[in-house]
Design a protein around this motif. Structure first.
Motif, PDB file in Angstrom:
ATOM      1  N   THR A  83       5.816  -2.458  -7.732  1.00  0.00           N
ATOM      2  CA  THR A  83       5.173  -1.509  -8.383  1.00  0.00           C
ATOM      3  C   THR A  83       3.451  -1.109  -7.934  1.00  0.00           C
ATOM      4  OG1 THR A  83       6.252  -2.333 -10.612  1.00  0.00           O
ATOM      5  CG2 THR A  83       4.360  -0.893 -10.709  1.00  0.00           C
ATOM      6  N   SER A  86       3.947   0.918  -5.114  1.00  0.00           N
ATOM      7  CA  SER A  86       4.341   2.475  -5.478  1.00  0.00           C
ATOM      8  C   SER A  86       2.875   3.058  -6.038  1.00  0.00           C
ATOM      9  CB  SER A  86       5.217   2.289  -6.488  1.00  0.00           C
ATOM     10  OG  SER A  86       6.546   1.703  -6.057  1.00  0.00           O
ATOM     11  N   ALA A  89       0.607   3.931  -3.193  1.00  0.00           N
ATOM     12  CA  ALA A  89       1.022   5.121  -2.479  1.00  0.00           C
ATOM     13  C   ALA A  89       0.835   6.675  -3.107  1.00  0.00           C
ATOM     14  CB  ALA A  89       2.659   4.876  -2.532  1.00  0.00           C
ATOM     15  N   LEU A  90       0.877   6.338  -4.547  1.00  0.00           N
ATOM     16  CA  LEU A  90       0.635   7.462  -5.358  1.00  0.00           C
ATOM     17  C   LEU A  90      -0.881   7.871  -4.969  1.00  0.00           C
ATOM     18  CD1 LEU A  90       2.411   6.930  -8.421  1.00  0.00           C
ATOM     19  CD2 LEU A  90       3.153   8.731  -6.629  1.00  0.00           C
ATOM     20  N   ALA A 183       2.430   7.239   2.614  1.00  0.00           N
ATOM     21  CA  ALA A 183       2.549   7.120   0.994  1.00  0.00           C
ATOM     22  C   ALA A 183       4.042   7.312   0.629  1.00  0.00           C
ATOM     23  CB  ALA A 183       1.645   8.253   0.345  1.00  0.00           C
ATOM     24  N   PHE A 184       4.678   8.212   1.531  1.00  0.00           N
ATOM     25  CA  PHE A 184       6.357   8.171   1.023  1.00  0.00           C
ATOM     26  C   PHE A 184       6.822   7.241   1.535  1.00  0.00           C
ATOM     27  CE2 PHE A 184       5.327  12.943   0.283  1.00  0.00           C
ATOM     28  CZ  PHE A 184       5.972  12.958  -1.014  1.00  0.00           C
ATOM     29  N   ILE A 187       6.297   4.173  -0.806  1.00  0.00           N
ATOM     30  CA  ILE A 187       7.538   4.317  -1.918  1.00  0.00           C
ATOM     31  C   ILE A 187       9.070   3.989  -1.584  1.00  0.00           C
ATOM     32  CG2 ILE A 187       8.435   5.963  -3.776  1.00  0.00           C
ATOM     33  CD1 ILE A 187       5.732   7.265  -3.453  1.00  0.00           C
ATOM     34  N   TYR A 188       9.222   4.454  -0.530  1.00  0.00           N
ATOM     35  CA  TYR A 188      10.583   4.051  -0.026  1.00  0.00           C
ATOM     36  C   TYR A 188      10.844   2.761   0.048  1.00  0.00           C
ATOM     37  CZ  TYR A 188      14.657   3.857   3.227  1.00  0.00           C
ATOM     38  OH  TYR A 188      15.767   3.603   3.877  1.00  0.00           O
ATOM     39  N   ALA A 190       9.142   0.135  -1.420  1.00  0.00           N
ATOM     40  CA  ALA A 190       9.081  -0.495  -2.696  1.00  0.00           C
ATOM     41  C   ALA A 190      10.334  -0.571  -3.527  1.00  0.00           C
ATOM     42  CB  ALA A 190       7.813   0.132  -3.454  1.00  0.00           C
ATOM     43  N   VAL A 191      11.126   0.707  -3.403  1.00  0.00           N
ATOM     44  CA  VAL A 191      12.207   0.630  -4.506  1.00  0.00           C
ATOM     45  C   VAL A 191      13.339  -0.367  -4.449  1.00  0.00           C
ATOM     46  CG1 VAL A 191      14.388   2.315  -4.958  1.00  0.00           C
ATOM     47  CG2 VAL A 191      11.959   3.181  -4.610  1.00  0.00           C
TER      48      VAL A 191
END
Length: 297
Positions: A83, A86, A89-90, A183-184, A187-188, A190-191
């Motif tokens: 989390t 993520s 990253a945002l 950033a992307f 997120i990728y 972290a999922v």
């Protein structure tokens, strides 16, 4: 000190050093990519310190308050780590878009390049060590930490490439565009960490292959006539398994207990890298249909 704890101490120390270097150069140079990398390292430090706390408490023995121990702190730590990745990253994405809309020249390019070279090398050594610990201990928290720092290697390499490209081309737009790509990618990465941690917190069953191996052991035992209510779940480094074994009504409790112990030993051998807890219920006859009717009520 356990090897897992040593790994978290090492990752915390590395993260603290990288925060100091990157944050100083990122603020002075005005580079979004370097600043994003500094924020990521700051979050790495926070997560690594939390991981140490989680591992320290997860290994505590069961007590009056926690009858099954605190092993779920490990998947909880993994969810929190994913989390945090993520959200960071945002933030990086926001800063990158802001710089595209309001461009500003970068300074101290030489110092920025040297810092990112050092970060790339140091993080590389850390990932090798964390991967070694993760493979040896099969610990979910260390595996998540290794994956996290592995993404840092790619991001550090990308930032280094961008800085060199900006130095030679003078194109400032490379910096925020790279920030968006990082950033992307964060997120990728972290999922999967979040997904695995959440499933474990929800007591997801063991993998189908593992369940089939357990069933094969139960079916191969000639002294039991049947089995039912096989249930499994994993909690950090602990595995919990329960089932009902049906014996001939004439068997003695002593003999049934010996058979149950033999089956438990075979199942535990399947997961020699985990702490396996098995609950065996011994039935003199197959009561599965009766219990199913009671559950429906």
């Amino acid at each position: 000190m356990r090897l897992e704890k040593k790994a978290t101490v090492a990752s915390s120390s590395v993260a603290a050093l990288l925060v100091l270097l990157k944050l100083t150069v990122g603020i002075l140079s005005g580079s979004i990519a370097v600043l994003a990398s500094a924020i990521d390292s700051l979050l790495d430090l926070t997560v690594s310190m939390f991981n140490y706390f989680a591992l320290h408490n997860a290994e505590k023995h069961p007590d009056e308050q926690f009858h099954f121990g605190r092993s779920k702190l490990e998947p909880l730590a993994a969810v929190i780590e994913g989390t945090i990745i993520s959200f960071s990253a945002l933030f990086i994405l926001y800063e990158a878009i802001s710089k595209i809309m309001h461009p500003a020249p970068m300074e101290y390019m030489g110092a920025s390049i040297y810092v990112m070279v050092a970060s790339f090398i140091i993080t590389g050594f850390l990932v090798v060590f964390l991967n070694y610990v993760a493979k040896k201990t099969k610990n979910m928290v260390i595996r998540a930490d290794a994956l996290h720092y592995k993404t840092d290697i790619f991001s550090n390499g990308a930032v280094l490439f961008a800085l060199v490209a900006i130095e030679y081309t003078g194109e400032q737009l490379i910096d925020p565009i790279l920030g968006i790509a990082i950033a992307f990618y964060m997120i990728y990465s972290a999922v999967p960490i979040i997904k695995e941690g959440v499933l474990m917190l929800l007591d997801v069953a063991l993998a189908k292959e593992d369940v089939q191996k357990i069933e094969a052991i139960l079916k191969s035992e000639p002294e039991i006539t049947a089995y039912h209510y096989l249930q499994t779940r994993e909690s950090g480094s602990h595995i919990f398994i329960s089932y009902h074994l049906v014996f001939n009504i004439s068997i003695s409790l002593y003999d049934a207990h010996l058979i149950a112990d033999k089956i438990e030993a075979k199942i535990k051998a399947l997961f020699d890298d985990k702490k396996v807890h098995i609950l065996t219920h011994m039935d003199p006859y197959d009561d599965s249909e009766i219990n199913e009717e009671e559950e429906e009520w």
